[in-house]
Structure formats: structure tokens, C-alpha cells
Design a protein around this motif. Structure first.
Motif, PDB file in Angstrom:
ATOM      1  N   GLU A 177       0.820  -1.198   0.000  1.00 19.98           N
ATOM      2  CA  GLU A 177       0.000   0.000   0.000  1.00 19.98           C
ATOM      3  C   GLU A 177       0.869   1.269   0.000  1.00 19.98           C
ATOM      4  O   GLU A 177       2.079   1.206   0.220  1.00 19.98           O
ATOM      5  N   PRO A 178       0.255   2.448  -0.243  1.00 22.75           N
ATOM      6  CA  PRO A 178       1.034   3.691  -0.341  1.00 22.75           C
ATOM      7  C   PRO A 178       1.814   4.010   0.931  1.00 22.75           C
ATOM      8  O   PRO A 178       1.428   3.638   2.040  1.00 22.75           O
ATOM      9  N   PHE A 179       2.932   4.713   0.722  1.00 22.15           N
ATOM     10  CA  PHE A 179       3.763   5.289   1.783  1.00 22.15           C
ATOM     11  C   PHE A 179       4.522   4.247   2.599  1.00 22.15           C
ATOM     12  O   PHE A 179       5.058   4.553   3.656  1.00 22.15           O
ATOM     13  N   THR A 180       4.586   3.040   2.072  1.00 26.51           N
ATOM     14  CA  THR A 180       5.408   1.994   2.686  1.00 26.51           C
ATOM     15  C   THR A 180       6.786   2.007   2.050  1.00 26.51           C
ATOM     16  O   THR A 180       6.941   2.293   0.864  1.00 26.51           O
ATOM     17  N   VAL A 181       7.805   1.662   2.875  1.00 25.67           N
ATOM     18  CA  VAL A 181       9.192   1.608   2.401  1.00 25.67           C
ATOM     19  C   VAL A 181       9.734   0.204   2.628  1.00 25.67           C
ATOM     20  O   VAL A 181       9.687  -0.314   3.753  1.00 25.67           O
ATOM     21  N   ILE A 182      10.230  -0.412   1.565  1.00 28.10           N
ATOM     22  CA  ILE A 182      10.823  -1.741   1.637  1.00 28.10           C
ATOM     23  C   ILE A 182      12.262  -1.645   1.141  1.00 28.10           C
ATOM     24  O   ILE A 182      12.511  -1.274  -0.004  1.00 28.10           O
ATOM     25  N   HIS A 183      13.217  -1.967   2.019  1.00 29.50           N
ATOM     26  CA  HIS A 183      14.635  -1.828   1.714  1.00 29.50           C
ATOM     27  C   HIS A 183      15.162  -3.049   0.959  1.00 29.50           C
ATOM     28  O   HIS A 183      14.441  -4.022   0.718  1.00 29.50           O
ATOM     29  N   LYS A 184      16.433  -2.995   0.616  1.00 27.48           N
ATOM     30  CA  LYS A 184      17.082  -4.132  -0.046  1.00 27.48           C
ATOM     31  C   LYS A 184      17.219  -5.304   0.931  1.00 27.48           C
ATOM     32  O   LYS A 184      17.019  -5.161   2.139  1.00 27.48           O
ATOM     33  N   ASN A 185      17.575  -6.462   0.380  1.00 24.57           N
ATOM     34  CA  ASN A 185      17.763  -7.684   1.181  1.00 24.57           C
ATOM     35  C   ASN A 185      16.497  -8.014   1.970  1.00 24.57           C
ATOM     36  O   ASN A 185      16.544  -8.361   3.154  1.00 24.57           O
ATOM     37  N   VAL A 186      15.360  -7.905   1.303  1.00 22.78           N
ATOM     38  CA  VAL A 186      14.063  -8.267   1.869  1.00 22.78           C
ATOM     39  C   VAL A 186      13.417  -9.290   0.945  1.00 22.78           C
ATOM     40  O   VAL A 186      13.481  -9.152  -0.278  1.00 22.78           O
ATOM     41  N   GLU A 187      12.795 -10.302   1.539  1.00 23.40           N
ATOM     42  CA  GLU A 187      12.053 -11.294   0.760  1.00 23.40           C
ATOM     43  C   GLU A 187      10.651 -11.429   1.345  1.00 23.40           C
ATOM     44  O   GLU A 187      10.495 -11.574   2.561  1.00 23.40           O
ATOM     45  N   ILE A 188       9.646 -11.389   0.468  1.00 20.58           N
ATOM     46  CA  ILE A 188       8.248 -11.450   0.900  1.00 20.58           C
ATOM     47  C   ILE A 188       7.517 -12.488   0.057  1.00 20.58           C
ATOM     48  O   ILE A 188       7.584 -12.463  -1.179  1.00 20.58           O
ATOM     49  N   GLY A 189       6.803 -13.400   0.712  1.00 20.38           N
ATOM     50  CA  GLY A 189       6.154 -14.511   0.033  1.00 20.38           C
ATOM     51  C   GLY A 189       4.822 -14.154  -0.594  1.00 20.38           C
ATOM     52  O   GLY A 189       4.243 -13.090  -0.353  1.00 20.38           O
ATOM     53  N   GLU A 190       4.303 -15.078  -1.384  1.00 20.48           N
ATOM     54  CA  GLU A 190       3.083 -14.879  -2.166  1.00 20.48           C
ATOM     55  C   GLU A 190       1.887 -14.543  -1.281  1.00 20.48           C
ATOM     56  O   GLU A 190       1.709 -15.092  -0.198  1.00 20.48           O
ATOM     57  N   GLY A 191       1.054 -13.650  -1.798  1.00 15.91           N
ATOM     58  CA  GLY A 191      -0.212 -13.353  -1.171  1.00 15.91           C
ATOM     59  C   GLY A 191      -0.147 -12.479   0.062  1.00 15.91           C
ATOM     60  O   GLY A 191      -1.172 -12.232   0.700  1.00 15.91           O
ATOM     61  N   THR A 192       1.026 -11.995   0.404  1.00 15.38           N
ATOM     62  CA  THR A 192       1.155 -11.158   1.598  1.00 15.38           C
ATOM     63  C   THR A 192       0.688  -9.738   1.302  1.00 15.38           C
ATOM     64  O   THR A 192       0.909  -9.204   0.205  1.00 15.38           O
ATOM     65  N   TRP A 193       0.055  -9.145   2.294  1.00 11.64           N
ATOM     66  CA  TRP A 193      -0.427  -7.760   2.196  1.00 11.64           C
ATOM     67  C   TRP A 193       0.375  -6.889   3.157  1.00 11.64           C
ATOM     68  O   TRP A 193       0.484  -7.201   4.341  1.00 11.64           O
ATOM     69  N   ILE A 194       0.928  -5.806   2.631  1.00  9.80           N
ATOM     70  CA  ILE A 194       1.692  -4.848   3.418  1.00  9.80           C
ATOM     71  C   ILE A 194       0.924  -3.535   3.422  1.00  9.80           C
ATOM     72  O   ILE A 194       0.751  -2.893   2.378  1.00  9.80           O
ATOM     73  N   GLY A 195       0.439  -3.116   4.591  1.00  8.72           N
ATOM     74  CA  GLY A 195      -0.369  -1.910   4.686  1.00  8.72           C
ATOM     75  C   GLY A 195       0.438  -0.640   4.514  1.00  8.72           C
ATOM     76  O   GLY A 195       1.653  -0.661   4.301  1.00  8.72           O
ATOM     77  N   SER A 196      -0.233   0.491   4.598  1.00  9.77           N
ATOM     78  CA  SER A 196       0.418   1.792   4.439  1.00  9.77           C
ATOM     79  C   SER A 196       1.344   2.090   5.615  1.00  9.77           C
ATOM     80  O   SER A 196       1.137   1.621   6.735  1.00  9.77           O
ATOM     81  N   ASN A 197       2.370   2.883   5.324  1.00 10.72           N
ATOM     82  CA  ASN A 197       3.268   3.398   6.366  1.00 10.72           C
ATOM     83  C   ASN A 197       3.976   2.292   7.145  1.00 10.72           C
ATOM     84  O   ASN A 197       4.269   2.441   8.333  1.00 10.72           O
ATOM     85  N   VAL A 198       4.245   1.192   6.475  1.00 13.19           N
ATOM     86  CA  VAL A 198       5.066   0.123   7.046  1.00 13.19           C
ATOM     87  C   VAL A 198       6.507   0.337   6.588  1.00 13.19           C
ATOM     88  O   VAL A 198       6.748   0.757   5.453  1.00 13.19           O
ATOM     89  N   THR A 199       7.460   0.041   7.469  1.00 19.26           N
ATOM     90  CA  THR A 199       8.876   0.091   7.100  1.00 19.26           C
ATOM     91  C   THR A 199       9.471  -1.296   7.286  1.00 19.26           C
ATOM     92  O   THR A 199       9.384  -1.877   8.375  1.00 19.26           O
ATOM     93  N   ILE A 200      10.056  -1.830   6.222  1.00 23.65           N
ATOM     94  CA  ILE A 200      10.662  -3.157   6.256  1.00 23.65           C
ATOM     95  C   ILE A 200      12.137  -3.005   5.895  1.00 23.65           C
ATOM     96  O   ILE A 200      12.491  -2.653   4.772  1.00 23.65           O
ATOM     97  N   PHE A 201      12.993  -3.261   6.877  1.00 27.28           N
ATOM     98  CA  PHE A 201      14.429  -3.040   6.741  1.00 27.28           C
ATOM     99  C   PHE A 201      15.140  -4.279   6.198  1.00 27.28           C
ATOM    100  O   PHE A 201      14.551  -5.372   6.139  1.00 27.28           O
ATOM    101  N   PRO A 202      16.425  -4.149   5.818  1.00 27.83           N
ATOM    102  CA  PRO A 202      17.184  -5.301   5.329  1.00 27.83           C
ATOM    103  C   PRO A 202      17.204  -6.445   6.345  1.00 27.83           C
ATOM    104  O   PRO A 202      17.296  -6.222   7.556  1.00 27.83           O
ATOM    105  N   GLY A 203      17.130  -7.655   5.825  1.00 27.97           N
ATOM    106  CA  GLY A 203      17.139  -8.836   6.671  1.00 27.97           C
ATOM    107  C   GLY A 203      15.768  -9.414   6.948  1.00 27.97           C
ATOM    108  O   GLY A 203      15.658 -10.458   7.588  1.00 27.97           O
TER     109      GLY A 203
END
Length: 258
Positions: free
Chosen positions: A21-47
Motif C-alpha cells: 500500500e502507499p507510503f510503505t518503504v521496503i529496503h534491499k535484502n528483503v524477501e516477501i512470500g506470495e499473497g502477503t499484504w503490506i499496509g500503508s506506512n510500514v517500514t521493512i528493513f534489510p534482513g
């Protein structure tokens, strides 16, 4: 499906059907599996390693560096199992050189404002209620239920199928299959309702209750209680799980009712 106002590093690996969703930041070295939902304003860091069909709600922060002054920048991970939901403003720090990972199992629910510190290990099918705060290196086994606003001391271990009352200060290990509450945290019986819901038979529950009578209700110290359990009660997987948990407890187990 990625909204144009989200930022995803080109080196991040997102599987098919991940929604960001909008305004989320996903950094490098991140893996996310099928069908996952990431809401707004989430921050996902490396690792971060996030499984399939997870839900990460607004304000959550996943895989930020540990709040540990000994952390030296080593490559570590925050792992989240399939079908796990992480609600608003929860934080999951990645590991340190101790375990190199913080891990949350499958089918878990972490409610709003939960904090999971570095090197914590949470099993499958756990429910962690609002504002539970975990110090580093905490271990929570499968099917645990932790009430809102519990505070858990670092290195504490919590057994399978436990129920801990909201607002508890958890300084000692909590043996499997138990209920606990009060201050200081104390044994409040066997989690019989939770065990029945999980398919335990009446006979299994009765055997667990008899085991804990030796530990908490007969006035024995732990060493004597364990000895009497082995002499008087037939071996079973539940009995042996309780014995092994208490024997291997480094912080000591919670007290009995006084």
C-alpha cells in the motif's frame, strides 16, 4: 500490486500477488512470500524474511537493527512465518550474533504495539495481545497466549499452550500447559480450556494436572518434585515435556500460589 507512492528497493524480492500500500518503504535484502499484504506506512528493513499470506498493518516496523549496544552490524534476519498477522505499530527487531535471527512462526497474531526484541524465538499459532513487550532472547513456544501489556524479561522461556494474564511481569520461565497471573507471576492452574480446544483428551489433561500437583501443591522443592514425579507418575510426552522444561530452566520457573 504496488501503489505508486510506495518505495520498493530494486534488490528486494517480492513474490507474485504481494500487495504493498502507499507510503510503505521496503529496503534491499528483503524477501516477501506470495499473497502477503503490506499496509500503508510500514517500514521493512534489510534482513526481513516474510512468508506467504501474511498481513502487516500500518505503522509496523520489521527488521530494524537491534536495540542492543553490543550489536556490531552483522548480517542478521527477522523471519516471519506464513499466515502470520502483525497489527498496527508492532516492531520486530532482527537478531544479533547470538542467534543471527529473530523468528516468529506460522499462524501467529501479534496485536498492536507489540515489541519483539532481538533473538526472540516465537513458535507457531501464538497470540500475543496488545502492547506485550519482549526483551532480547525470549523464547515463546507453540500455542502460547500472552495477555495485553505483559512485560517479559530477557532470556525468559515460555512453554507450549500457556495462558498468561494481561499486565503480568514475566521474570521467570513459565512451564508448559499452565495458566499464570498475579504479582509476582504465579501458577494459577492448568490451561485446561485451551488444551481441550487444541484436542488434548481428558486423560492427558488429568495427567498434566497431577504432574503439577507435585510441582506446585505438595510443598516440595523442584528437585524433590521432579524425583517424585518420575517415581509416581507413568511416562508420557506431556509429563516428560514438563520435566525437561523445569530441568533446563536457567532462570528458574514461576512460583506457586502462596
Amino acid at each position: 500490486m504496488t501503489q505508486p507512492l510506495a518505495y520498493i528497493n530494486p534488490e528486494a524480492k517480492l513474490a507474485h500477488n504481494v500487495v504493498v500500500e502507499p507510503f510503505t518503504v521496503i529496503h534491499k535484502n528483503v524477501e516477501i512470500g506470495e499473497g502477503t499484504w503490506i499496509g500503508s506506512n510500514v517500514t521493512i528493513f534489510p534482513g526481513a524474511r516474510i512468508g506467504k499470506n501474511c498481513k502487516i498493518f500500518p505503522g509496523a516496523v520489521i527488521a530494524a537493527i537491534p536495540q542492543d549496544l553490543k550489536f556490531g552490524g552483522e548480517d542478521t534476519y527477522a523471519i516471519i512465518g506464513d499466515n502470520t498477522t502483525i497489527r498496527e505499530c508492532a516492531t520486530v527487531n532482527r537478531g544479533t550474533i547470538d542467534k543471527y535471527k529473530t523468528e516468529i512462526g506460522k499462524n501467529c497474531l501479534l496485536m498492536a504495539y507489540v515489541h519483539v526484541a532481538h533473538d526472540c524465538l516465537i513458535g507457531d499459532n501464538c497470540i500475543i495481545a496488545n502492547n506485550v513487550q519482549m526483551g532480547g532472547h525470549v523464547e515463546v513456544a507453540d500455542y502460547a497466549r500472552l495477555g495485553g501489556s505483559c512485560s517479559i524479561h530477557q532470556f525468559v522461556k515460555i512453554g507450549r499452550h500457556v495462558m498468561v494474564s494481561g499486565g503480568s511481569l514475566i521474570r521467570k520461565d513459565v512451564p508448559p500447559f499452565t495458566k499464570s497471573g498475579r504479582e509476582p507471576l504465579s501458577y494459577a492452574g492448568v490451561n485446561s480450556i485451551g488444551l481441550r480446544r487444541s484436542g488434548f483428551s481428558d486423560e492427558q489433561i488429568a495427567n498434566i494436572q497431577e504432574t503439577y500437583r507435585f510441582v506446585y501443591l505438595k510443598g516440595l522443592n523442584n528437585l524433590d518434585a521432579l524425583e517424585q514425579i518420575e517415581i509416581n507418575l507413568p511416562a508420557s510426552s506431556e509429563r516428560d515435556e514438563i520435566l525437561n522444561f523445569i530441568r533446563n530452566s536457567e532462570r528458574g520457573i514461576m512460583k506457586g500460589l502462596s
